[in-house]
Design an enzyme around this catalytic site. Structure first.
Site, PDB file in Angstrom:
ATOM      1  N   SER A  37       0.874  -1.179   0.000  1.00  0.00           N
ATOM      2  CA  SER A  37       0.000   0.000   0.000  1.00  0.00           C
ATOM      3  C   SER A  37       0.907   1.223   0.000  1.00  0.00           C
ATOM      4  CB  SER A  37      -0.927  -0.014   1.217  1.00  0.00           C
ATOM      5  OG  SER A  37      -0.185  -0.213   2.408  1.00  0.00           O
TER       6      SER A  37
ATOM      7  N   GLU B  96       1.338   5.579   0.805  1.00  0.00           N
ATOM      8  CA  GLU B  96       0.837   6.824   1.388  1.00  0.00           C
ATOM      9  C   GLU B  96       1.224   8.000   0.495  1.00  0.00           C
ATOM     10  OE1 GLU B  96       1.304   8.017   5.756  1.00  0.00           O
ATOM     11  OE2 GLU B  96       2.467   9.572   4.740  1.00  0.00           O
TER      12      GLU B  96
ATOM     13  N   ASP C 201      -0.258  15.308  15.616  1.00  0.00           N
ATOM     14  CA  ASP C 201       0.730  16.116  16.337  1.00  0.00           C
ATOM     15  C   ASP C 201       0.140  17.486  16.598  1.00  0.00           C
ATOM     16  OD1 ASP C 201       2.916  14.408  16.693  1.00  0.00           O
ATOM     17  OD2 ASP C 201       3.457  14.616  14.574  1.00  0.00           O
TER      18      ASP C 201
ATOM     19  N   PHE D 150      13.347  14.115  10.071  1.00  0.00           N
ATOM     20  CA  PHE D 150      12.042  13.541  10.374  1.00  0.00           C
ATOM     21  C   PHE D 150      12.168  12.429  11.425  1.00  0.00           C
ATOM     22  CE2 PHE D 150       8.264  10.987   8.679  1.00  0.00           C
ATOM     23  CZ  PHE D 150       7.371  11.739   9.398  1.00  0.00           C
TER      24      PHE D 150
ATOM     25  N   HIS E 239       3.742  -1.085   3.819  1.00  0.00           N
ATOM     26  CA  HIS E 239       3.088   0.201   3.554  1.00  0.00           C
ATOM     27  C   HIS E 239       4.187   1.228   3.276  1.00  0.00           C
ATOM     28  CE1 HIS E 239      -0.016   3.265   3.815  1.00  0.00           C
ATOM     29  NE2 HIS E 239       0.667   3.925   4.740  1.00  0.00           N
TER      30      HIS E 239
HETATM   31  P1  FAD Z   1      -1.340   7.623  19.688  1.00  0.00           P
HETATM   32  O1  FAD Z   1      -1.024   6.223  19.338  1.00  0.00           O
HETATM   33  O2  FAD Z   1      -2.657   7.894  20.238  1.00  0.00           O
HETATM   34  O3  FAD Z   1      -0.241   8.173  20.724  1.00  0.00           O
HETATM   35  C1  FAD Z   1       1.161   7.978  20.497  1.00  0.00           C
HETATM   36  C2  FAD Z   1       1.790   7.409  21.771  1.00  0.00           C
HETATM   37  O4  FAD Z   1       1.643   8.381  22.810  1.00  0.00           O
HETATM   38  C3  FAD Z   1       1.096   6.141  22.266  1.00  0.00           C
HETATM   39  O5  FAD Z   1       1.659   4.989  21.697  1.00  0.00           O
HETATM   40  C4  FAD Z   1       1.271   6.239  23.760  1.00  0.00           C
HETATM   41  O6  FAD Z   1       2.524   5.763  24.143  1.00  0.00           O
HETATM   42  C5  FAD Z   1       1.222   7.742  24.025  1.00  0.00           C
HETATM   43  N1  FAD Z   1      -0.141   8.227  24.327  1.00  0.00           N
HETATM   44  C6  FAD Z   1      -0.857   9.148  23.640  1.00  0.00           C
HETATM   45  N2  FAD Z   1      -2.025   9.407  24.247  1.00  0.00           N
HETATM   46  C7  FAD Z   1      -2.069   8.622  25.346  1.00  0.00           C
HETATM   47  C8  FAD Z   1      -3.001   8.459  26.417  1.00  0.00           C
HETATM   48  N3  FAD Z   1      -4.143   9.165  26.474  1.00  0.00           N
HETATM   49  N4  FAD Z   1      -2.712   7.550  27.376  1.00  0.00           N
HETATM   50  C9  FAD Z   1      -1.566   6.847  27.359  1.00  0.00           C
HETATM   51  N5  FAD Z   1      -0.622   6.980  26.368  1.00  0.00           N
HETATM   52  C10 FAD Z   1      -0.862   7.867  25.398  1.00  0.00           C
HETATM   53  N6  FAD Z   1       0.119  13.002  11.566  1.00  0.00           N
HETATM   54  C11 FAD Z   1      -0.667  13.927  10.951  1.00  0.00           C
HETATM   55  O7  FAD Z   1      -0.778  15.064  11.444  1.00  0.00           O
HETATM   56  N7  FAD Z   1      -1.344  13.638   9.804  1.00  0.00           N
HETATM   57  C12 FAD Z   1      -1.304  12.413   9.219  1.00  0.00           C
HETATM   58  O8  FAD Z   1      -1.932  12.189   8.185  1.00  0.00           O
HETATM   59  C13 FAD Z   1      -0.498  11.402   9.849  1.00  0.00           C
HETATM   60  N8  FAD Z   1      -0.436  10.146   9.351  1.00  0.00           N
HETATM   61  C14 FAD Z   1       0.253   9.166  10.033  1.00  0.00           C
HETATM   62  C15 FAD Z   1       0.197   7.835   9.576  1.00  0.00           C
HETATM   63  C16 FAD Z   1       0.865   6.813  10.253  1.00  0.00           C
HETATM   64  C17 FAD Z   1       0.775   5.401   9.741  1.00  0.00           C
HETATM   65  C18 FAD Z   1       1.626   7.132  11.430  1.00  0.00           C
HETATM   66  C19 FAD Z   1       2.355   6.039  12.169  1.00  0.00           C
HETATM   67  C20 FAD Z   1       1.686   8.444  11.897  1.00  0.00           C
HETATM   68  C21 FAD Z   1       0.998   9.474  11.218  1.00  0.00           C
HETATM   69  N9  FAD Z   1       0.995  10.800  11.680  1.00  0.00           N
HETATM   70  C22 FAD Z   1       0.219  11.747  11.041  1.00  0.00           C
HETATM   71  C23 FAD Z   1       1.809  11.177  12.860  1.00  0.00           C
HETATM   72  C24 FAD Z   1       0.979  11.083  14.142  1.00  0.00           C
HETATM   73  O9  FAD Z   1      -0.042  12.039  14.112  1.00  0.00           O
HETATM   74  C25 FAD Z   1       1.919  11.354  15.320  1.00  0.00           C
HETATM   75  O10 FAD Z   1       2.842  10.309  15.467  1.00  0.00           O
HETATM   76  C26 FAD Z   1       1.206  11.628  16.638  1.00  0.00           C
HETATM   77  O11 FAD Z   1       2.150  12.137  17.573  1.00  0.00           O
HETATM   78  C27 FAD Z   1       0.573  10.387  17.240  1.00  0.00           C
HETATM   79  O12 FAD Z   1      -0.626  10.039  16.643  1.00  0.00           O
HETATM   80  P2  FAD Z   1      -1.257   8.573  16.948  1.00  0.00           P
HETATM   81  O13 FAD Z   1      -2.685   8.566  16.659  1.00  0.00           O
HETATM   82  O14 FAD Z   1      -0.462   7.517  16.321  1.00  0.00           O
HETATM   83  O15 FAD Z   1      -1.026   8.602  18.518  1.00  0.00           O
END
Ligand code: FAD
Length: 288
Positions: free
Chosen positions: A7, A9, A101, A210, A259
């Site tokens: 896949s 991105e 982020d 990055f 991916h």
């Molecule tokens: P989460 O998995 O929710 O949090 C990351 C880590 O922080 C967790 O593993 C945990 O250790 C800790 N954490 C966070 N919240 C909690 C909580 N409430 N309780 C306990 N631990 C917590 N960013 C963009 O802006 N746009 C995009 O399109 C984008 N695409 C992405 C695609 C992929 C496949 C990946 C891997 C990342 C992408 N990102 C993107 C980056 C991403 O937004 C950042 O890495 C962000 O900091 C974390 O988002 P997440 O949903 O993975 O976080």
């Protein structure tokens, strides 16, 4: 060696020139038969409309299965779910659901007043609609916000238990990093697919920056190899070799899906796929 499913991105274009580059990327990579392509959602919630438009256009014109990224940043719950609705109305029911982020200069993530507090809340709300296939991020190297070494595994389990179907990992440099993470996930009772995210390194300085930003560890041998390749003007060869070897090691270790983070630059991803035996699918239409 078995041939993995792949896949890609992409990110949404912000100019006419960037639109042509995305178009070229889609044309170069779509014959390789990806199971889906995904479109990012700008950091800090920027590119909301661009993501929506790129997703809808790709869905309508490419014949590919398109997944839209969606984050919790800078929007209320209602606004975020309304965006998900517009994806579904355009026929796009695959979502990569992320916390996201914080906007530049904000420091730590702070939920928008009235917004989703974290990724689990977003996943639960999307899963409740019953409309979406949900993918989420995962972190084989430790995420900068992780409270301790195994926090990413515990949190990933929460996200998958909340209704997500698959995890896509942040990029990493060594297959061993992924295998360690996969083993820890299995031990924690995670049984949904975890697909490694692969960054073909078109630009070492950018990739290095990055990696530092998102907590991806850079092995010394990678630093040294790129320093030397840069001096000799052979970064492209090194990047293809490193990426192909990483993918081969993953496949040998049982990985059946990859991916690719294409950064809308298709050549290196295409070359790596070819080296792995993933070649354009020949159909009666494209030989006629
Ligand atoms: P989460 O998995 O929710 O949090 C990351 C880590 O922080 C967790 O593993 C945990 O250790 C800790 N954490 C966070 N919240 C909690 C909580 N409430 N309780 C306990 N631990 C917590 N960013 C963009 O802006 N746009 C995009 O399109 C984008 N695409 C992405 C695609 C992929 C496949 C990946 C891997 C990342 C992408 N990102 C993107 C980056 C991403 O937004 C950042 O890495 C962000 O900091 C974390 O988002 P997440 O949903 O993975 O976080």
């Amino acid at each position: 060696m078995t041939t993995p499913q792949i896949s890609f991105e992409f990110f949404p274009p912000q100019s006419l020139e960037a639109s042509f580059r995305l178009w070229d990327t889609v044309h170069t990579l779509s014959p390789l038969g990806p199971r889906f392509v995904s479109v990012t959602y700008g950091a800090g919630g920027t590119t909301r409309e661009l993501t929506r438009d790129a997703v809808a256009t790709l869905h309508k014109t490419s014949g590919l299965n398109v997944a839209a990224h969606l984050t919790c940043v800078n929007a209320t719950r209602e606004e975020t779910l309304a965006i998900a609705d517009t994806f579904a109305e355009a026929g796009v029911t695959d979502i990569v659901a992320l916390r996201g982020d914080p906007p530049k200069g904000q420091g730590a993530f702070r939920p928008h007043p009235g917004g989703f507090g974290n990724s689990v809340e977003l996943i639960e709300a999307l899963a409740d609609t019953g409309r979406f296939t949900i993918r989420v991020g995962a972190y084989p190297d430790i995420h900068p916000d992780a409270a301790h070494d195994t926090a990413d595994v515990d949190w990933l389990k929460r996200k998958l238990d909340a209704g997500a179907d698959e995890a896509l990992t942040q990029f990493f440099f060594e297959a061993e990093t992924f295998f360690r993470f996969r083993d820890a996930c299995e031990k924690a009772g995670i049984d949904k697919p975890i697909t490694p995210g692969i960054l073909p390194i078109e630009n070492w300085k950018g990739a290095r920056r990055f990696a530092k930003m998102c907590g991806t560890k850079i092995p010394a041998w990678v630093e040294n190899a790129f320093d030397k390749a840069e001096r000799d003007g052979r970064e492209d060869l090194l990047a293809t070799a490193i990426c192909t070897e990483l993918c081969s090691d993953l496949i040998e270790g049982g990985v059946d899906k990859l991916h690719f983070y294409t950064l809308n630059r298709p050549e290196l991803t295409r070359d790596v796929c070819h080296a792995l035996g993933i070649v354009p699918k020949v159909t009666l239409q494209n030989v006629a």
